[in-house]
Scaffold this motif. Structure first.
Motif, PDB file in Angstrom:
ATOM      1  N   THR A   5      89.801  82.089 113.877  1.00  0.00           N
ATOM      2  CA  THR A   5      89.006  81.704 114.980  1.00  0.00           C
ATOM      3  C   THR A   5      88.349  80.257 114.534  1.00  0.00           C
ATOM      4  N   GLY A  43      86.456  82.675 110.050  1.00  0.00           N
ATOM      5  CA  GLY A  43      85.935  81.471 111.164  1.00  0.00           C
ATOM      6  C   GLY A  43      86.299  80.174 110.505  1.00  0.00           C
ATOM      7  N   THR A  48      80.268  82.487 108.585  1.00  0.00           N
ATOM      8  CA  THR A  48      81.428  83.394 108.847  1.00  0.00           C
ATOM      9  C   THR A  48      82.065  83.621 107.390  1.00  0.00           C
TER      10      THR A  48
ATOM     11  N   LEU B 121      77.548  83.469 126.482  1.00  0.00           N
ATOM     12  CA  LEU B 121      78.307  83.773 125.170  1.00  0.00           C
ATOM     13  C   LEU B 121      79.391  84.863 125.586  1.00  0.00           C
ATOM     14  N   VAL B 122      79.325  85.895 126.467  1.00  0.00           N
ATOM     15  CA  VAL B 122      80.245  86.712 126.846  1.00  0.00           C
ATOM     16  C   VAL B 122      81.611  85.925 127.449  1.00  0.00           C
ATOM     17  N   VAL B 124      82.441  82.760 126.956  1.00  0.00           N
ATOM     18  CA  VAL B 124      83.191  82.064 125.990  1.00  0.00           C
ATOM     19  C   VAL B 124      84.117  83.107 125.336  1.00  0.00           C
ATOM     20  N   ASN B 125      83.484  84.165 124.812  1.00  0.00           N
ATOM     21  CA  ASN B 125      84.329  85.049 123.855  1.00  0.00           C
ATOM     22  C   ASN B 125      85.339  85.829 124.805  1.00  0.00           C
ATOM     23  N   LEU B 126      85.292  85.806 126.051  1.00  0.00           N
ATOM     24  CA  LEU B 126      86.379  86.367 126.788  1.00  0.00           C
ATOM     25  C   LEU B 126      87.366  85.446 126.880  1.00  0.00           C
ATOM     26  N   GLN B 128      88.266  83.114 124.701  1.00  0.00           N
ATOM     27  CA  GLN B 128      88.834  83.246 123.298  1.00  0.00           C
ATOM     28  C   GLN B 128      89.703  84.290 123.160  1.00  0.00           C
ATOM     29  N   MET B 129      89.452  85.644 123.641  1.00  0.00           N
ATOM     30  CA  MET B 129      89.958  86.889 123.627  1.00  0.00           C
ATOM     31  C   MET B 129      91.420  86.505 124.590  1.00  0.00           C
ATOM     32  N   ALA B 133      91.758  80.857 120.023  1.00  0.00           N
ATOM     33  CA  ALA B 133      90.995  79.773 119.480  1.00  0.00           C
ATOM     34  C   ALA B 133      91.296  78.430 119.261  1.00  0.00           C
ATOM     35  N   TYR B 237      84.719  76.924 123.025  1.00  0.00           N
ATOM     36  CA  TYR B 237      83.282  76.460 122.594  1.00  0.00           C
ATOM     37  C   TYR B 237      83.170  75.009 123.234  1.00  0.00           C
TER      38      TYR B 237
END
Lengths: 367, 311
Positions: A5, A43, A48, B121-122, B124-126, B128-129, B133, B237
């Motif tokens: 990531t 990371g 990380t 944050l949620v 951004v992570n969604l 990424q999923m 990345a 990000y």
């Protein structure tokens, strides 16, 4: 532990593939005694990487491959050193990585050995170059180490940079440093940044009208930059530690495995180095097991024996034959210079080897 | 000399335009609700990815749905506008999930601030999923027909930066005209001025609040799409950095002030551009030092008003 990531994921993708191919190769070599591989996301930042190393060490890892970035290695490697766990770095090229401690080694040759080759090639192509601009990421260990090597190589040839522009790792808009550099009318631009920023930097440099030669550092040694800088990548010069054209059995095997996953694409240096890192650990473990060196010993003793075995071995890898100095620095036979050639659509390309720039390795770097 | 000055001004204006756009997004919500929506940076990222997908881009091998893409590809201007609208809707979703429940309980502003940060944050992570990345670049044909760069008075600027500046300026002018001239815009200003009085005058303050979130998200989405075509999307990000800079601009210009957000954005962009090339790595430090100095001299920001506590 590699970057799955974050920005360094551009390298992590290639490393994951390289390690996966090495694992498949190792299973064909020794199906009865496979290594158990655990892949952990390191990371793209130090925190990380530290967490990943701690996790793997606590879970009893015999050896660690990683992390992806030199910046991360300076933070995480001391932990492995303190805990006595062998580390093989697949892509850390900054000065001082093996010097972190005697458990730290790398298969990625130091920038000081490779980087000057691309400068030499640029000057061979245009001996009239007088004005050189340097751009580097000042908050990144690899970039700062490599730019010093580039600048030293330039100064040695009587070409001190007319400007040194400092950017930051997270930057993506380079209008300001580029226009500042272009006002000095450079004939050569030398770049040391990581892949995503580098791709953007090259694109913006060309868009702003720069038509001269561009030399880039190891951070851009991945085909994953092509979608970012597209047609603007064409023509950049880069020194490499791997050549797909190396005609050895292990490189042919590596290429064959690679083609099975990514048909029609030549393997990248990053993938080849990751393959070599896994191969080194695998072969060292195999030799130890054959001698019964891992039977009935504690984990700490096994790690200690493995490190000694690892450093003492000779390895025929896709990078060519390599071995290590006593403090873990890789000694590699040959290096190359390549030029990026983009396809007409500008979405894919290749590192085209410049044969006459192939150079023998320098002696092991100064410590 | 004049060339250099013009180059600096253009560089500053191009960066400052995007900062102003994000700061305006913050301003709209802050002026109505009195809290900062920390999810705006994530919405900025979302806008960039939506623009990419609407242009026919596919999800990479490391994404949640490798190789997936829409069966059509829209031209960039259309994709940008549609992505901005969809980001505005996503912003409404953030309002419904992260703001409304706490507002109904009269929660402390600090709690609302934290939930907005969590929502960001949620998101951004969604992203990424779903998208992975790695970086995504818009196709080179996104701006087909435009030259790589244009020369203005001897200064050279990338065409995409000119476009970015023009769209930001158009968005800012349209928003200002709407706020000043339209009935709904004036209603929003009235709610921002005094929600209770506005409600007594028959203005639906909840609807105005939702409108503020919608517009705020659309501005962030617009910024994300423009940045995406300019410098690609380096990862989920990408919006966080712009969100932080927009926040600084919001404070610099004066909390809740629309002209302040614009002036602050341009000043921040210019401050960055004025840093000599050799010291460009210290750009952020200088920009924030200016912010610090302005706040020491004018604690309410450039164009902010002193808040009067009503008793």
């Amino acid at each position: 532990m590699i970057a799955l990531t974050g920005n360094a994921n551009l390298y992590g993708q290639d490393q994951r593939l390289g390690i996966d191919l090495a694992r498949r190769w190792s299973l064909s070599q020794s199906p009865q005694r496979p290594l158990r591989l655990q892949l952990e996301d390191g990371g793209s930042d130090e925190a990380t990487a530290i967490a990943g190393f701690n996790l793997l060490i606590n879970q009893g890892a015999l050896a660690l491959i990683g992390p992806t970035l030199s910046q991360q290695a300076f933070a995480a490697d001391p932990i492995a050193q303190r805990r006595g766990v062998p580390v093989v770095a697949p892509s850390n090229t900054a000065k001082g990585i093996p010097q972190i401690g005697h458990f730290i080694s790398r298969v990625s040759a130091q920038s000081s050995v490779i980087a000057p080759l691309s400068i030499a090639e640029a000057l061979r192509r245009d001996p009239a170059i007088q004005r050189v601009a340097v751009i580097y990421a000042q908050d990144d260990a690899y970039s700062t180490a490599e730019t010093l090597i580039f600048q030293k190589a330039l100064t040695t040839r009587g070409l001190p940079p007319v400007t040194v522009q400092r950017v930051q790792l997270a930057d993506n808009d380079f209008q300001i440093p580029i226009t500042a550099a272009l006002q000095l009318q450079p004939q050569l631009v030398v770049i040391s940044v990581q892949a995503v920023a580098g791709g953007n930097l090259i694109r913006q440099l060309r868009e702003l009208g720069y038509r001269g030669q561009i030399v880039v550092g190891n951070g851009l040694n991945t085909p994953n930059i092509y979608p970012i800088c597209q047609r603007w990548c064409d023509g950049i010069l880069i020194a490499q530690a791997y050549s797909p054209e190396l005609d050895t059995p292990i490189n042919r095997t590596f290429q064959h495995l690679y083609q099975g996953v990514r048909p029609g694409q030549p393997p990248s240096q990053i993938a080849a180095q990751a393959f070599a890192a896994y191969q080194v650990v695998f072969e060292a473990v195999q030799r130890l097991q054959r001698r019964g060196g891992l039977a009935g010993v504690s984990l700490g003793e096994a790690r200690e024996s493995l490190m000694a075995e690892l450093l003492g071995g000779q390895y025929d890898t896709p990078l060519g034959p390599i071995h290590f100095t006593p403090d873990g620095e890789v000694v590699q036979g040959r290096f190359y210079v390549a030029q990026v050639r983009m396809d007409p659509g500008g979405r894919s390309g290749r590192f085209a080897l410049i044969r006459n720039a192939t150079a023998p390795a320098a002696s092991p770097p100064d410590r | 000399m004049i060339e250099t000055l013009l180059q600096t001004l253009l560089n500053g204006a191009a960066s400052g335009g995007v900062y102003a756009l994000v700061a305006l997004g913050y301003t709209l919500v802050f002026s109505v609700l009195g809290v900062i929506n920390f999810a705006l940076g994530a919405l900025f990222s979302l806008g960039g990815y939506l623009t990419y997908l609407l242009m026919g881009g596919a999800i990479s091998a490391n994404g949640g749905l490798p190789g997936w893409g829409l069966p059509f590809g829209l031209p960039f201007p259309l994709a940008l506008l549609l992505a901005a609208a969809l980001t505005g809707l996503a912003s409404l979703g953030v309002e419904r999930l992260a703001f409304t429940p706490l507002r109904r309980r009269n929660a402390e502003p600090l709690l609302v601030l934290i939930t907005s940060l969590g929502a960001g944050l949620v998101l951004v992570n969604l992203l990424q999923m779903l998208m992975g990345a790695e970086g995504y670049a818009f196709p080179a044909t996104a701006l087909a027909g435009l030259p790589d760069a244009v020369v203005l008075g001897g200064a050279r600027i990338r065409s995409v930066q000119v476009l970015l500046l023009a769209v930001c300026a158009a968005a800012v002018i349209a928003l200002t005209l709407w706020l000043e001239r339209s009935r709904s815009g004036r209603a929003l200003k009235a709610v921002a001025e005094d929600a209770t009085t506005a409600r007594l005058l028959g203005i639906n303050s909840d609807a105005m609040l939702r409108l503020a979130f919608l517009l705020s998200g659309a501005l962030a989405g617009l910024g994300g799409g423009l940045i995406g075509v300019s410098i690609s999307l380096p990862g989920p990000y990408v919006g966080i950095g712009y969100g932080l800079k927009g926040l600084a601009v919001l404070v610099l210009g004066g909390l809740g002030s629309v002209p302040g957000a614009i002036a602050g954005g341009l000043l921040m962009g210019l401050a960055e551009a004025l840093v000599p090339g050799e010291a460009s790595g210290w750009r952020d430090a200088l920009a924030f030092a200016i912010l610090f100095a302005v706040l020491l001299l004018r604690p309410t920001g450039l164009l902010g008003r002193r808040l009067v506590e009503k008793v």
